[in-house]
Design a protein around this motif. Structure first.
Motif, PDB file in Angstrom:
ATOM      1  N   TYR A   1       0.161   9.412   9.932  1.00 18.33           N
ATOM      2  CA  TYR A   1      -0.737   8.873   8.902  1.00 18.33           C
ATOM      3  C   TYR A   1      -0.606   7.337   8.933  1.00 18.33           C
ATOM      4  O   TYR A   1       0.511   6.804   8.971  1.00 18.33           O
ATOM      5  CB  TYR A   1      -0.375   9.421   7.509  1.00 18.33           C
ATOM      6  CG  TYR A   1      -0.914   8.537   6.402  1.00 18.33           C
ATOM      7  CD1 TYR A   1      -2.286   8.462   6.165  1.00 18.33           C
ATOM      8  CD2 TYR A   1      -0.063   7.740   5.638  1.00 18.33           C
ATOM      9  CE1 TYR A   1      -2.797   7.615   5.195  1.00 18.33           C
ATOM     10  CE2 TYR A   1      -0.564   6.887   4.658  1.00 18.33           C
ATOM     11  CZ  TYR A   1      -1.931   6.831   4.450  1.00 18.33           C
ATOM     12  OH  TYR A   1      -2.423   5.987   3.493  1.00 18.33           O
TER      13      TYR A   1
ATOM     14  N   ALA B   1      -4.419  -3.429   5.154  1.00 16.17           N
ATOM     15  CA  ALA B   1      -5.156  -2.318   4.549  1.00 16.17           C
ATOM     16  C   ALA B   1      -4.256  -1.108   4.344  1.00 16.17           C
ATOM     17  O   ALA B   1      -4.499  -0.287   3.457  1.00 16.17           O
ATOM     18  CB  ALA B   1      -6.339  -1.942   5.431  1.00 16.17           C
ATOM     19  N   VAL B   2      -3.195  -0.976   5.177  1.00 14.30           N
ATOM     20  CA  VAL B   2      -2.329   0.208   5.077  1.00 14.30           C
ATOM     21  C   VAL B   2      -0.866  -0.121   4.816  1.00 14.30           C
ATOM     22  O   VAL B   2      -0.051   0.778   4.601  1.00 14.30           O
ATOM     23  CB  VAL B   2      -2.427   1.090   6.347  1.00 14.30           C
ATOM     24  CG1 VAL B   2      -3.822   1.684   6.479  1.00 14.30           C
ATOM     25  CG2 VAL B   2      -2.035   0.346   7.599  1.00 14.30           C
TER      26      VAL B   2
ATOM     27  N   VAL C   1       0.838  -1.209   0.000  1.00 11.22           N
ATOM     28  CA  VAL C   1       0.000   0.000   0.000  1.00 11.22           C
ATOM     29  C   VAL C   1       0.875   1.263   0.000  1.00 11.22           C
ATOM     30  O   VAL C   1       1.099   1.877   1.050  1.00 11.22           O
ATOM     31  CB  VAL C   1      -0.971   0.010   1.215  1.00 11.22           C
ATOM     32  CG1 VAL C   1      -1.989   1.143   1.100  1.00 11.22           C
ATOM     33  CG2 VAL C   1      -1.696  -1.326   1.347  1.00 11.22           C
TER      34      VAL C   1
ATOM     35  N   GLU D   1      -8.374  -7.662  -2.916  1.00 14.66           N
ATOM     36  CA  GLU D   1      -7.645  -6.770  -2.015  1.00 14.66           C
ATOM     37  C   GLU D   1      -8.265  -6.792  -0.608  1.00 14.66           C
ATOM     38  O   GLU D   1      -7.562  -6.841   0.393  1.00 14.66           O
ATOM     39  CB  GLU D   1      -7.797  -5.365  -2.595  1.00 14.66           C
ATOM     40  CG  GLU D   1      -6.622  -4.481  -2.425  1.00 14.66           C
ATOM     41  CD  GLU D   1      -6.947  -3.123  -3.013  1.00 14.66           C
ATOM     42  OE1 GLU D   1      -7.279  -3.046  -4.212  1.00 14.66           O
ATOM     43  OE2 GLU D   1      -6.875  -2.153  -2.246  1.00 14.66           O
TER      44      GLU D   1
ATOM     45  N   ALA E   1      -2.534   9.985   1.673  1.00 13.96           N
ATOM     46  CA  ALA E   1      -3.395   8.879   1.226  1.00 13.96           C
ATOM     47  C   ALA E   1      -2.550   7.807   0.565  1.00 13.96           C
ATOM     48  O   ALA E   1      -1.490   8.089  -0.006  1.00 13.96           O
ATOM     49  CB  ALA E   1      -4.460   9.369   0.257  1.00 13.96           C
ATOM     50  N   GLY E   2      -3.056   6.579   0.641  1.00 11.41           N
ATOM     51  CA  GLY E   2      -2.386   5.450   0.000  1.00 11.41           C
ATOM     52  C   GLY E   2      -3.404   4.619  -0.743  1.00 11.41           C
ATOM     53  O   GLY E   2      -4.612   4.828  -0.611  1.00 11.41           O
TER      54      GLY E   2
ATOM     55  N   GLY F   1      -4.101   0.406  -2.213  1.00 10.14           N
ATOM     56  CA  GLY F   1      -3.665  -0.992  -2.224  1.00 10.14           C
ATOM     57  C   GLY F   1      -3.272  -1.427  -3.626  1.00 10.14           C
ATOM     58  O   GLY F   1      -4.071  -1.332  -4.551  1.00 10.14           O
TER      59      GLY F   1
ATOM     60  N   GLU G   1      -6.984   7.187  -7.156  1.00  9.50           N
ATOM     61  CA  GLU G   1      -7.588   6.752  -5.894  1.00  9.50           C
ATOM     62  C   GLU G   1      -7.055   7.578  -4.714  1.00  9.50           C
ATOM     63  O   GLU G   1      -7.811   7.966  -3.819  1.00  9.50           O
ATOM     64  CB  GLU G   1      -7.315   5.262  -5.681  1.00  9.50           C
ATOM     65  CG  GLU G   1      -8.033   4.720  -4.469  1.00  9.50           C
ATOM     66  CD  GLU G   1      -7.947   3.208  -4.372  1.00  9.50           C
ATOM     67  OE1 GLU G   1      -8.163   2.511  -5.380  1.00  9.50           O
ATOM     68  OE2 GLU G   1      -7.633   2.731  -3.265  1.00  9.50           O
TER      69      GLU G   1
ATOM     70  N   HIS H   1     -16.350   1.637   0.245  1.00  6.86           N
ATOM     71  CA  HIS H   1     -15.379   0.570   0.509  1.00  6.86           C
ATOM     72  C   HIS H   1     -16.116  -0.742   0.722  1.00  6.86           C
ATOM     73  O   HIS H   1     -17.327  -0.758   0.958  1.00  6.86           O
ATOM     74  CB  HIS H   1     -14.579   0.867   1.786  1.00  6.86           C
ATOM     75  CG  HIS H   1     -13.761   2.101   1.735  1.00  6.86           C
ATOM     76  ND1 HIS H   1     -12.784   2.326   0.795  1.00  6.86           N
ATOM     77  CD2 HIS H   1     -13.759   3.199   2.534  1.00  6.86           C
ATOM     78  CE1 HIS H   1     -12.220   3.494   1.021  1.00  6.86           C
ATOM     79  NE2 HIS H   1     -12.795   4.054   2.071  1.00  6.86           N
TER      80      HIS H   1
ATOM     81  N   LEU I   1     -11.229  -3.556   5.924  1.00 12.14           N
ATOM     82  CA  LEU I   1     -11.765  -2.524   5.020  1.00 12.14           C
ATOM     83  C   LEU I   1     -10.806  -2.352   3.855  1.00 12.14           C
ATOM     84  O   LEU I   1      -9.616  -2.137   4.069  1.00 12.14           O
ATOM     85  CB  LEU I   1     -11.883  -1.218   5.797  1.00 12.14           C
ATOM     86  CG  LEU I   1     -12.618  -0.080   5.114  1.00 12.14           C
ATOM     87  CD1 LEU I   1     -14.094  -0.136   5.457  1.00 12.14           C
ATOM     88  CD2 LEU I   1     -12.060   1.263   5.554  1.00 12.14           C
ATOM     89  N   ALA I   2     -11.286  -2.445   2.648  1.00 10.12           N
ATOM     90  CA  ALA I   2     -10.443  -2.182   1.466  1.00 10.12           C
ATOM     91  C   ALA I   2     -11.342  -2.102   0.244  1.00 10.12           C
ATOM     92  O   ALA I   2     -12.547  -2.363   0.332  1.00 10.12           O
ATOM     93  CB  ALA I   2      -9.382  -3.261   1.295  1.00 10.12           C
ATOM     94  N   GLY I   3     -10.728  -1.790  -0.888  1.00  8.08           N
ATOM     95  CA  GLY I   3     -11.497  -1.578  -2.107  1.00  8.08           C
ATOM     96  C   GLY I   3     -12.078  -0.177  -2.053  1.00  8.08           C
ATOM     97  O   GLY I   3     -12.607   0.230  -1.006  1.00  8.08           O
TER      98      GLY I   3
END
Ligand SMILES: C=C(O[C@@H]1C=C(C(=O)O)C=C[C@H]1O)C(=O)O
Length: 402
Positions: free
Chosen positions: A335, A311-312, A158, A246, A368-369, A371, A384, A281, A222-224
């Motif tokens: 962050y 997720a991160v 990520v 993901e 922000a990042g 995946g 994204e 998400h 949580l992802a997408g």
């Protein structure tokens, strides 16, 4: 005498009180945290005379009432704001004090009532240590990440980036906090300001560790990501194979953490589509009955195991972390770290610090990042991160360059 109603008389609003309390913290070198939990209408503020540095092996359940603020890097110091003063607001009014801490806080505020007037709150700000991530550099890191997934170094990574925007001259932190609350009902809205960390504002949708009354543990995968437009029917939202995979990787990561402690009894619900401000998400929820499974300090144990989740950071964790250290090109600081209230009424609500901005003197640094998997397209991952930054940008409404 009813101390609460006189402090919150019609002429002194919640905004005036929050501004006063934040300014009081800054004037006295106190630390301050303001937050609102998801799907909840109460705003909380605590002031801490002297924030503490927490060891990584602390037991969350034994901490005094306060707010934890931890950077992404697990080797860096975690900050704890023990609550020396605590207030909460619902429907524009200061709530009746109930706990001993709230009662002493209320009496203290009552004695200060003549000082409270309409004014903008200041906040701590520190110097930024690195510049913006250039687009070419970000696209390059994503392309390198895809190449490593092809070599099976990892399945997901990520990469993130930061971007500074100029704050408008009339920027008001309490106003921004309130706007974030209104626009992101499903998020933890937070503002943390300490002399050491500077100030961070955020609206995160990602719960990391939730413990309710020493009995129920919860976390989420949580992802997408895709944009959300008002009125969209969540039941008919379609997800790409890439997003589904993901998110499934984050689920597997959480299950692997449960396995490490031989916890076999957990409920898993989802994934389902959820709204996070301007975004959608995929989210699955995990719940554990801590008493039935005899894991009475599961909050502490899982925090150690989970952070940083897939997720991160990525999957597997160490390979993804090595890649980010080598290629991301900047320090994430807080962050993608974690934050939240600890031991308020026996509950712990810790979230991943996403959709956040670090406030400098006249700028906000957005983070922000995205995946990256074998199916990623670099330009789309850049897009994204742009829409993720919009969660904060929409509220900060900076003066954009012409
Ligand atoms: C990394 C971020 O968000 C995380 C990554 C997501 C994704 O890659 O789709 C979605 C939600 C978060 O788990 C971020 O907001 O910076």
């Amino acid at each position: 005498m009813d101390t609460t109603t006189s402090v919150s008389s019609p002429t002194i609003t919640e905004i005036d009180l929050l501004s006063y309390l934040i300014q009081h913290a800054v004037d006295n070198q106190f630390s301050v945290a303001v937050w609102r939990l998801p799907n909840n209408n109460t705003r909380h503020i605590i002031l801490s005379r002297q924030h503490e540095k927490l060891k990584t092996d602390i037991t969350l359940e034994e901490l005094p009432t306060g707010f934890i603020f931890a950077p992404f890097d697990t080797a860096s110091e975690r900050i704890y704001l023990k609550a020396d003063f605590s207030f909460s607001f619902t429907d524009d009014g200061l709530n009746e004090p109930v706990t001993p801490l709230e009662i002493t806080s209320s009496a203290w505020l009552q004695a200060k009532r003549d000082e409270i007037k309409k004014r903008k709150a200041g906040y701590y700000h520190i110097q930024r240590t690195s510049g913006d991530t250039q687009k070419d550099a970000y696209l390059n890191v994503v392309a390198l990440g895809i190449a490593e997934t092809e070599k099976e170094t990892f399945q997901k990574v990520v990469p993130s980036r930061s971007k500074a925007v100029t704050l408008p001259p009339d920027f008001d932190i309490v106003n921004a906090f309130m706007k974030l609350c209104a626009g992101n009902p499903n998020a933890l809205i937070s503002f943390v300001s300490t002399p050491e960390t500077g100030s961070w504002l955020g609206a995160t949708p990602e719960m990391l560790v939730n413990v309710e009354g020493h009995t129920i543990f919860k976390t989420v995968a949580l992802a997408g990501t895709q944009p959300y437009r008002e009125g969209m029917n969540l039941k008919s939202v379609a997800w790409t194979q890439k997003d589904i995979e993901e998110q499934a990787l984050v689920e597997r990561y959480i299950i692997s953490c449960f396995k490490r402690i031989r916890l076999r009894e957990y409920d898993e619900h989802g994934p389902k589509t959820v709204v996070a401000g301007n975004l959608l998400h995929l989210k699955s929820e995990f719940t554990v009955d801590m008493q039935a499974t005899d894991f009475l300090q599961l909050g502490t144990t899982m925090l150690q195991l989970l952070h940083p989740t897939s997720a991160v950071c990525g999957m597997p964790l160490n390979a993804a972390l090595d890649f980010l250290r080598k290629h991301e090109g900047y320090d994430r600081q807080f962050y993608a770290g974690f934050l939240g209230p600890v031991n308020f009424k026996n509950n712990i609500h810790i979230f991943v610090n996403l959709r956040c901005a670090q406030l400098l003197e006249s700028q906000a640094v957005l983070y922000a990042g995205a995946g990256v998997t074998i199916d990623s397209v670099p330009e789309q991952e850049w897009e994204e991160t742009e829409i993720k930054m919009n969660t904060l940008l929409n509220v900060i409404s900076p003066v954009r360059p012409a």
